[in-house]
Design an enzyme around this catalytic site. Structure first.
Site, PDB file in Angstrom:
ATOM      1  N   CYS A  47      78.030  25.158 122.998  1.00 30.79           N
ATOM      2  CA  CYS A  47      78.980  25.629 121.988  1.00 30.79           C
ATOM      3  C   CYS A  47      79.676  26.906 122.451  1.00 30.79           C
ATOM      4  O   CYS A  47      79.054  27.804 123.019  1.00 30.79           O
ATOM      5  CB  CYS A  47      78.258  25.866 120.667  1.00 30.79           C
ATOM      6  N   CYS A  51      76.866  32.955 118.460  1.00 31.97           N
ATOM      7  CA  CYS A  51      75.904  33.271 117.394  1.00 31.97           C
ATOM      8  C   CYS A  51      74.553  33.625 118.032  1.00 31.97           C
ATOM      9  O   CYS A  51      73.976  32.807 118.763  1.00 31.97           O
ATOM     10  CB  CYS A  51      75.752  32.075 116.457  1.00 31.97           C
ATOM     11  N   CYS A  54      71.352  31.349 117.981  1.00 30.70           N
ATOM     12  CA  CYS A  54      71.467  29.897 118.194  1.00 30.70           C
ATOM     13  C   CYS A  54      71.189  29.457 119.627  1.00 30.70           C
ATOM     14  O   CYS A  54      71.769  29.974 120.586  1.00 30.70           O
ATOM     15  CB  CYS A  54      72.858  29.440 117.759  1.00 30.70           C
ATOM     16  N   CYS A  91      71.699  14.678 107.238  1.00 25.70           N
ATOM     17  CA  CYS A  91      72.564  15.810 107.611  1.00 25.70           C
ATOM     18  C   CYS A  91      72.803  15.812 109.112  1.00 25.70           C
ATOM     19  O   CYS A  91      71.853  15.859 109.898  1.00 25.70           O
ATOM     20  CB  CYS A  91      71.889  17.133 107.261  1.00 25.70           C
ATOM     21  N   CYS A 124      75.619  14.571 104.707  1.00 27.26           N
ATOM     22  CA  CYS A 124      76.019  15.965 104.879  1.00 27.26           C
ATOM     23  C   CYS A 124      76.417  16.148 106.338  1.00 27.26           C
ATOM     24  O   CYS A 124      75.779  15.575 107.224  1.00 27.26           O
ATOM     25  CB  CYS A 124      74.837  16.873 104.528  1.00 27.26           C
ATOM     26  N   ARG A 256      67.066  25.236  99.388  1.00 29.17           N
ATOM     27  CA  ARG A 256      66.358  24.505 100.457  1.00 29.17           C
ATOM     28  C   ARG A 256      65.542  25.445 101.325  1.00 29.17           C
ATOM     29  O   ARG A 256      66.075  26.372 101.934  1.00 29.17           O
ATOM     30  CB  ARG A 256      67.376  23.725 101.314  1.00 29.17           C
TER      31      ARG A 256
END
Ligand code: SAM
Ligand code: DTB
Ligand code: SF4
Length: 325
Positions: A47, A51, A54, A91, A124, A256
């Site tokens: 990616c 972040c 991550c 998801c 999702c 959640r």
């Protein structure tokens, strides 16, 4: 709910906070139900974003195995298995900065969504930044909820990400709301933020109009090779306070208990459910990190007399009944 009030709630004597959260929970969620959601990473690693938590960022050397966008058949197979195991929501996450209409990968995702939806599961997706047109098409293809976390307070956000802004996150969320998709939006505890940052995050979430349909509370899973690899674990009572405060601030949201359950004892998880968590990720893998074994989750829910949330269609009927009370 404003910051001042959230502070008062969060800092209530522990058992007073739990009592208030439990009362709120029972008033809005009278069933002892927990939603089971299964995650699948449909595009892994590489990616462009940085972040700092991550494992999938190309800026860090986490050593995870990269994988291009999965074929439709492989995704359907995984969704099918999830459904058989009792999950009602599937998801799918992609390690992208975002996706635009007209790109081939977007068309491919729409195809995946249509197929998963046809299994009768809630769908999702979390694909990074999108705009109005992408949101509209995803909704049309059958997406139930779009996950896009704000992750922390607006003030702390620049400390964890430099390649996009908090404002960018809010813009995507606006497009999702405009398209009429449910918003799944929450954050991560344990990145070095203060309690004040956590409450600012909650203030922003509680002010969404409409309020988020679900709020994932992740605790940081420190991933080797990321800047946050050596971060201290979150204190369990801080996690419980945050769940309870979230339940009180956004009573109708599914709260959640998300990443990080592998580090929690059964007792700690029970306390989280008591404080108002009513959804979990279910299945042995999150995106790249581990999640508890399904048999252990099954046993835990049984021991706590919690039942998996009923499938979508049954629930819509039940929710209409409740609204008419
Ligand atoms: N690329 C998309 C995005 O950033 O919105 C979707 C995937 S991203 C991995 C989804 C969310 O997973 C992040 O916003 C973050 O809340 C959570 N997450 C990622 N890595 C994590 C970690 N190591 N510990 C806890 N939560 C994490
Ligand atoms: C969310 O809030 N948590 C999920 C989901 N939304 C996409 C992701 C958790 C990821 C945990 C780290 C990993 O598996 O790499
Ligand atoms: Fe990319 Fe999402 Fe990971 Fe950030 S959180 S690096 S945008 S996959």
């Amino acid at each position: 709910m404003k910051l001042e009030e959230l502070r008062k709630i969060y800092h209530l004597p522990f058992f007073d906070l739990l009592t208030r959260a439990r009362e709120t929970h029972k008033a809005h969620w009278p069933e002892n139900e927990v939603q089971l959601c299964t995650l699948l990473s449909i595009k892994t690693g590489g990616c462009s974003e940085d972040c700092s938590y991550c494992s999938q960022s190309a800026h860090h050397s986490s050593g995870i195995e990269r994988h291009p966008l999965l074929e439709v058949g492989a995704v359907i197979e995984a969704a099918h298995r999830a459904k058989e195991n009792g999950s009602t929501r599937f998801c799918m996450g992609a390690a992208w900065r975002g996706v635009r209409e007209g790109e081939q990968k977007f068309e491919h995702v729409l195809e995946i969504v249509r197929n998963v939806r046809s299994l009768g599961m809630e769908v999702c997706v979390t694909l990074g930044q999108i705009g109005d047109e992408e949101a509209r098409k995803l909704k049309e293809a059958g997406v139930t909820a779009y996950n896009h976390n704000i992750d922390t307070s607006p003030e702390f956000y620049p400390e964890i990400v430099s390649t996009h802004t908090f404002e960018d996150r809010l813009n995507t969320i606006k497009s999702v709301q405009q398209a009429g998709m449910a918003v799944c939006c929450g954050g991560i505890l344990g990145m070095g933020e203060s309690v004040e940052d956590r409450l600012r995050m909650l203030e922003v979430l509680a002010a969404f109009d409409p309020p988020p349909e679900s709020i994932p509370i992740n605790t940081l899973m420190p991933m080797p090779g990321t800047p946050l690899a050596e971060q201290e674990p979150v204190d369990v009572f801080d996690l419980v306070r945050m769940i309870a405060s979230t339940r009180i601030a956004v009573p109708r949201a599914k709260v959640r208990l998300s990443a990080g359950r592998t580090n929690l004892s059964r007792e700690a998880q029970a306390l989280c459910f008591f404080a108002g968590a009513n959804s979990i990720f279910y299945g042995e893998k999150l995106l790249t990190a581990d999640n508890p074994e399904t048999y252990a989750d099954h046993r835990l829910l049984n021991e706590l007399d919690l039942t998996p949330q009923r499938p979508f269609e049954d629930r819509v009927v039940r929710e209409i009944e409740l609204a008419g009370r």
